[in-house]
Scaffold this motif. Structure first.
Motif, PDB file in Angstrom:
ATOM      1  N   SER A 271       5.082  -7.527 -89.604  1.00  0.00           N
ATOM      2  CA  SER A 271       5.586  -6.997 -90.879  1.00  0.00           C
ATOM      3  C   SER A 271       7.068  -6.663 -90.778  1.00  0.00           C
TER       4      SER A 271
ATOM      5  N   HIS B 223       9.148  -9.854 -90.764  1.00  0.00           N
ATOM      6  CA  HIS B 223       9.296 -10.497 -92.074  1.00  0.00           C
ATOM      7  C   HIS B 223      10.192  -9.674 -92.998  1.00  0.00           C
ATOM      8  N   ALA B 224      10.215  -8.355 -92.819  1.00  0.00           N
ATOM      9  CA  ALA B 224      11.069  -7.524 -93.671  1.00  0.00           C
ATOM     10  C   ALA B 224      12.524  -7.570 -93.218  1.00  0.00           C
TER      11      ALA B 224
ATOM     12  N   ASP C  53      13.789  -9.446 -90.159  1.00  0.00           N
ATOM     13  CA  ASP C  53      14.215 -10.632 -89.407  1.00  0.00           C
ATOM     14  C   ASP C  53      15.276 -10.264 -88.374  1.00  0.00           C
TER      15      ASP C  53
END
Lengths: 345, 345
Positions: A267, A270-271, A273
């Motif tokens: 998570s 993806h938020a 990087d």
């Protein structure tokens, strides 16, 4: 009491110098570091939470002075002091709000109190954020341009650094990565914060102990059952020890923990990087030095591989922290250095 | 074809001027905005994905020139062009990598191609990030210092802005908030990206349709069942319409979607602690203009209240976006303006 770690000799140290103060529920760690983030001297004192923040800050101020003079430095050589504490807090105002780990210290203006006690300018921040900045500055994140750190202890702390910016948040609650939700279902686990489904309810030392108790109550044979039957208290350290000795249940708990952490890391990847992810804190199962630690990290990476965009899973470095318990004071000193260099107060 | 929205008259517009280009799988939206982010003129052309990126960029270049001249501006009045596209991409190199929505456009140097087609410097970024920047600059986030945006469409896009920094990530994959994990269990839903448990698998328009089909297959009575029996294709818009007309199942699906989104918002709040959260994209159930839209937002906030630190839930503004489908080109123009002002190329 000075710790017995390797310090850089004064003759080799690079000015200016900074002091870092890392306040925890049990101990306050204090160290002086040079411009390259190398400790010249360090110590720790008991927090003595029950005696209140004024007394603790006064003792910390004395210890700061002592750790500096024992390093062979004049006080005038110290450019700035950094302070990390548990939250909740108001970073811009320098105030502890309602820190769960420091009962009785609520609404205390700790930054200015330490500034008065030491006579130095103080840069204030979250302890997990400070530890992350330490790893970013001179630890295992030193080669990274951006970094997310997960700190596994009683709870799960976090730090996000993008460029040279530590993400503090508008309410000084940024980077609370332990409170990302990983289970949206009604039967999700209860977090220490009172809400459900948070990563911390799965991947903290407290959760590891709780999950182990649940399995042991099912009657499954394990050396952990033998030790708790002999009235030993079940701890994450004991689980680590028994996993290393080959207990199947203990290893299963460790690898499940890695799986949950891998989900949280995905998570965050993806938020944010980030270029890399760093895993630190007391519960890292011996890191690279034990088979359990190596399997834990491997399992984390496997889970990220299962959950994340493939190119991110391939490119994002995931590794253990390297500064151990010093990350907090080194990072606090680093944040003080950053503020000093950027001429902000 | 010029759109029939309200444009700022040239006599009232403030130079310098910027053009924003928002590339989608179906249309390319193009607009010219002034220094205050107000559109002077806008248009859209068909993307015609199948004809390839060179042809699309050539037509976009012509449309850019036309939208500027129709606004009454000389081309020399344009300081810079902004370009937003779906990912995956390499922002620093200006290249589309493997965008799922643009088959055949892979590994195409779109930034430099548009720069050649227009003769202007081009700032390149992710489309969801550009839309977020638009809302941050002049939309419902204009009063915020930091902001997280969720874009609900076929997928779930995201944008994170901290200070004036749009979080791009090291691999141009930052702010992919639709791919935060909200369900760690083995039976979690499959995301369009091929992985499981991601927010997008629960809160996107595709997911809403899929979840509705599942419930309808159970035989539950609903006006949706009647319409699909009459060979209408089930869409998120139809679900919105029937929820607004009082269909219980449709409303339940809408409010479940709000619940999932609230969970994703909570994770983003704990990671970033933004001053505000903005919800945009095509699937926002009429926003404030319909009872369904108002109930959706209310339910999002309820879920955040159940899941987040109480003081964050209290302090963090959560509201709908205000720029509608213009957010992408306005934000792309805004990112071009940011680069122009900061003197980066």
């Amino acid at each position: 009491m000075a710790d017995s770690r390797q310090f850089v000799p004064l003759a080799e140290a690079c000015p200016p110098f900074f002091v870092g103060v890392d306040v925890g529920g049990t101990n306050i760690k204090i160290g002086v570091v040079d411009d390259l983030g190398r400790p010249l001297n360090a110590t720790h004192i008991a927090t003595q939470v029950e005696k209140g923040p004024q007394a603790a800050v006064a003792r910390a101020g004395e210890a700061v002075r002592k750790v500096v003079s024992e390093a062979g430095l004049e006080w005038g050589a110290i450019a700035r002091v950094g302070l990390g504490t548990p939250g909740t807090m108001d970073v811009p105002r320098g105030i502890l709000l309602e820190p769960g780990n420091l009962p009785g210290w609520w609404n205390f203006p700790i930054r200015d109190a330490l500034s008065q006690a030491t006579g130095a300018g103080v840069t204030f921040g979250n302890d997990a954020g400070a530890a992350a900045y330490g790893e970013f500055w001179v630890g295992s994140g030193r080669v990274l341009h951006s970094m997310v750190m997960f700190t596994l202890g009683t709870g799960v702390g976090g730090g996000i650094i993008i460029g040279d910016l530590s993400v503090e948040g508008e309410n000084s609650a940024g980077s609370e990565l332990g409170h990302m939700i990983i289970d949206c279902n009604d039967n999700a686990r209860l977090c220490s914060c009172g809400k459900t489904g948070h990563l911390e309810a799965y991947a903290s030392a407290s959760s590891v102990v709780k999950r182990t108790h649940e399995v042991l109550r099912g009657g499954r044979p394990s050396s952990l059952a033998d030790r708790t039957a002999a009235c030993e208290e079940l701890t994450a350290l004991m689980i680590d020890e028994e996993a290393e000795r080959g207990d199947a249940l203990a290893l299963e708990i460790v690898l499940d923990t890695a799986r949950y952490l891998g989900i949280g890391i995905t998570s965050a990847m993806h938020a944010i990087d980030p270029q890399g992810v760093v895993i630190g804190g007391a519960m890292t199962f011996g890191q690279h030095t034990t088979a359990t630690g190596r399997r834990f990290l491997e399992r984390v990476k496997e889970e990220v591989g299962r959950r994340a965009f493939p190119f991110l899973a391939q490119r994002t470095a995931i590794d253990y922290a390297s500064l151990g318990g010093d990350a907090g004071f080194i990072g606090a000193a680093g944040l003080a250095r950053r503020a000093y260099l950027l001429q902000k107060t």
